[in-house]
Scaffold this motif. Sequence first.
Motif, PDB file in Angstrom:
ATOM      1  N   PRO A  23      41.285  -0.636 -17.523  1.00 31.41           N
ATOM      2  CA  PRO A  23      41.099   0.038 -18.654  1.00 31.41           C
ATOM      3  C   PRO A  23      40.921  -0.843 -19.887  1.00 31.41           C
ATOM      4  CG  PRO A  23      43.404  -0.245 -17.938  1.00 31.41           C
ATOM      5  CD  PRO A  23      42.770  -0.843 -17.032  1.00 31.41           C
ATOM      6  N   ALA A  24      40.984  -2.082 -19.903  1.00 28.30           N
ATOM      7  CA  ALA A  24      41.079  -3.098 -20.897  1.00 28.30           C
ATOM      8  C   ALA A  24      39.719  -2.999 -21.843  1.00 28.30           C
ATOM      9  CB  ALA A  24      41.190  -4.652 -20.262  1.00 28.30           C
ATOM     10  N   PRO A  25      38.624  -2.999 -21.174  1.00 32.67           N
ATOM     11  CA  PRO A  25      37.406  -2.938 -21.928  1.00 32.67           C
ATOM     12  C   PRO A  25      37.319  -1.552 -23.066  1.00 32.67           C
ATOM     13  CG  PRO A  25      36.635  -3.276 -19.916  1.00 32.67           C
ATOM     14  CD  PRO A  25      38.282  -2.848 -19.659  1.00 32.67           C
ATOM     15  N   TYR A  26      38.068  -0.591 -22.754  1.00 32.85           N
ATOM     16  CA  TYR A  26      38.208   0.524 -23.550  1.00 32.85           C
ATOM     17  C   TYR A  26      39.570   0.426 -24.690  1.00 32.85           C
ATOM     18  CZ  TYR A  26      35.639   1.259 -19.381  1.00 32.85           C
ATOM     19  OH  TYR A  26      34.904   1.074 -18.341  1.00 32.85           O
ATOM     20  N   GLY A  27      40.291  -0.341 -24.563  1.00 33.99           N
ATOM     21  CA  GLY A  27      41.559  -0.071 -25.373  1.00 33.99           C
ATOM     22  C   GLY A  27      41.388  -0.668 -26.823  1.00 33.99           C
ATOM     23  N   MET A  28      42.042  -0.035 -27.558  1.00 39.21           N
ATOM     24  CA  MET A  28      42.028  -0.005 -28.892  1.00 39.21           C
ATOM     25  C   MET A  28      42.337  -1.527 -29.311  1.00 39.21           C
ATOM     26  SD  MET A  28      41.776   1.328 -32.278  1.00 39.21           S
ATOM     27  CE  MET A  28      42.326   1.309 -33.764  1.00 39.21           C
TER      28      MET A  28
END
Length: 366
Positions: free
Chosen positions: A354-359
Amino acid sequence: MNADVIVIGAGIVGAACAHELARAGLSVLVLDAGQGGATQAGMGHLVVMDDNPAELTLSHESLKLWHDWAPRMNAECAFAACGTLWVAANDAEMAAAEDKWRRLQAHGIACELLTADALVAAEPALRAGLAGALKVSRDSVVYAPSAARWLLAQAPRAVAFEQAEVTAIEDACVRLADGSRRSAGAVVLAAGIHASRLCPDLPLRPKKGHLAITDRYPGTVHHQLIELGYISSAHHSDGASVAFNVQPRPTGQLLIGSSRQFDSTDPAVESPMLARMLGRALDYLPALAGLNTLRTWTGFRAATPDSLPIIGRHPRQSGLWLAVGHEGLGVTTAPATARLLAAQITGSALPFEPAPYGMQRFLAAA
């Protein structure tokens, strides 16, 4: 408490999130102001994009889910697996098509290179002299407004719906325009370009687009047709750009795009921009000159600085989860967005990193 989760926004991303959360066993309340957005205005193309690994993962995983859903979808969703032809105008673009072919092949995505002669055979209406194309077989189209309604109606557990405008998010509670409140264990913000009004620290910027649709001319075009130059024009950070993109609808109509503007927030159709877009389409598909155009319109994509969506927990606002900033790929990437977000909310196994899409990536940069 009104529900386990409140989802703000009933467009394709919000509907997919509600569907997946209900599938996970949660009670879901969807709130939508009925203002319309990119789901109502867009092309509804389902296309694997590979500008970067995170985009490829999100679009590829989503296409798998769209094909899983397709046999159960009703006729109003107008799902059609027409495939995409990435059209190369010259040898340099054909080399780019070959690079794209290698990347997609490495991820097990069905695709093939077409020679100039094979392209003529596949799409005789295209102008003569094109260098060839890359065919991506499982790319598809869908009528997104109906698909969003289908997702809400077909959720494994009933999804409650209210047409209501949310004016504020207060932890896991939302305030409506009539002054009433709704509460939940978590709030998912999936309101597209309208999300910034409720969460001002979102780095979203409206990107205007024009579209046109013709009368019914079945058989004129068989695949979704996109020029290789679309990839670079889609990620322009400023100004205006156009690219050739024509989509055959199951009705026999042709949907014509595409344009991008950061310098306009006016929803009106702008004749000079429309003329540029149609001129680009005519350059590739001269037969369009003899077809009747029924309607033109505009819409606004919600763009982030790096052209990737924001998916996951808001790091500074308790109880708030984000599914925003999908730009022109919201319809394509809604299923995997929803699957990832539902896994994060429920604490189940993550389908991918999920990291590439995190705020957090924007807060760290700031």
